[in-house]
Design a protein around this motif. Structure first.
Motif, short mmCIF file in Angstrom:
data_model
loop_
_atom_site.label_atom_id
_atom_site.label_comp_id
_atom_site.label_asym_id
_atom_site.label_seq_id
_atom_site.Cartn_x
_atom_site.Cartn_y
_atom_site.Cartn_z
N LYS A 1 83.93 -32.56 59.10
CA LYS A 1 84.88 -33.40 58.36
C LYS A 1 86.26 -32.80 58.55
O LYS A 1 86.50 -31.63 58.24
N TYR B 1 90.40 -32.92 57.86
CA TYR B 1 91.58 -33.36 57.12
C TYR B 1 92.81 -32.83 57.86
O TYR B 1 92.69 -32.09 58.84
N SER C 1 80.22 -34.21 50.51
CA SER C 1 79.59 -34.82 51.68
C SER C 1 78.09 -34.99 51.47
O SER C 1 77.51 -36.03 51.82
N THR D 1 84.08 -29.72 49.41
CA THR D 1 84.02 -30.75 50.45
C THR D 1 82.60 -30.92 50.97
O THR D 1 82.12 -32.04 51.19
#
Length: 288
Positions: A11, A13, A47, A43
């Motif tokens: 993931k 960002y 998820s 995070t």
């Protein structure tokens, strides 16, 4: 069957990235999930719960993919994210009445057992509860619908030592039957020293290690010696700090040179986290 199977989770960002996060939790055990603030714990948990969309990877809970069986699996998951900070003007019994409608296996007897154990007054408003009492209420909700997997983010934060001790007793009671599993994220590593079976350590969005607790600790050594000793082991240390006696540093147990005589000890989880966190900031043997 695995209670939780995280496979190659990614993931990205703007200023942070989870990179190839993988680990497994067997059914009937407690796993501590550790890492400094910003390491990627929350995070990862979001998820796992499909609260944020992964860039890639798969999450399997109780043998099923969360992306394909989300509604079914969330009946089997109990979550607690610290204190309760929504509907703060509502009374406990009002919020419970709303929450229980979402769970087909909600058990009032279990709910009132934990309400009593935590000394919670259901006529009190959320706003009237201390931080510790909000944590206890959040856990009461998580424990009251027959969940097979508990995912807890900082569940002991804000609790006094007696309440924390009681909570750890509850965790150990829950896993006795072998059906309930717990993923337990916390900064209070002394709690994990006491109750966790496994530890998963995340640093800067990557898994450093995921192993049985004692196996993980024993794979490192905290060594100390003179300044002269430091020059002989410096390139193998994860990080170190100097003091008036010489130095103290963390090293992989397999990297210790038997020909160099040094004081060595098995580190605590706290010490492992601290030295890994400092590894990027070491300059000339001093933390910066």
């Amino acid at each position: 069957m695995l209670a939780l199977d995280v496979r190659h989770l990614n993931k990205k960002y703007q200023n942070f990235q989870l990179r190839d996060v993988s680990f497994q939790l067997e059914q009937g055990y407690i796993m501590g999930f550790i890492g400094v603030n910003g390491a990627g714990k929350t995070t990862t948990i979001k998820s796992i719960l499909n609260m944020i969309q992964m860039d890639s990877g798969e999450i399997h809970i109780l043998g099923k993919n969360i992306a394909e069986h989300e509604m079914e699996l969330k009946q089997e998951i109990g979550c607690a994210f610290g204190d309760v900070n929504f509907y703060t003007r509502s009374r406990i019994k009002t919020l419970t009445g709303i929450t229980k409608k979402f769970y087909k296996n909600w058990n009032d007897d279990t709910y009132y057992k934990y309400l009593s154990r935590f000394k919670l007054d259901e006529n009190k408003k959320i706003a009237e509860l201390s931080t510790g009492m909000r944590v206890k209420y959040s856990l009461t909700l998580a424990l009251s619908h027959g969940a097979k997997l508990l995912i807890l983010d900082e569940p002991t934060s804000g609790l006094d030592p007696v309440s924390r001790d009681d909570l750890l007793d509850i965790f150990q009671e829950l896993i006795v039957g072998g059906e309930i599993s717990i993923l337990f994220s916390t900064h209070i590593t002394s709690d994990l020293e006491r109750c966790a079976d496994y530890i998963t350590f995340i640093e800067q969005g990557q898994i450093v290690a995921s192993a049985e607790k004692n196996e993980l600790k024993e794979s490192y050594r905290l060594i100390s010696g003179s300044e002269a000793d430091l020059s002989r082991v410096k390139d193998r240390l994860i990080s170190y700090k100097t003091n008036s006696f010489g130095f103290t540093g963390l090293i992989h147990a397999n990297d210790i040179d038997a020909s160099v005589t040094l004081d060595a000890a098995i580190p605590s989880l706290d010490e492992i986290m601290i030295y890994f966190a400092k590894k990027e900031g070491v300059k000339e043997g001093v933390y910066v």
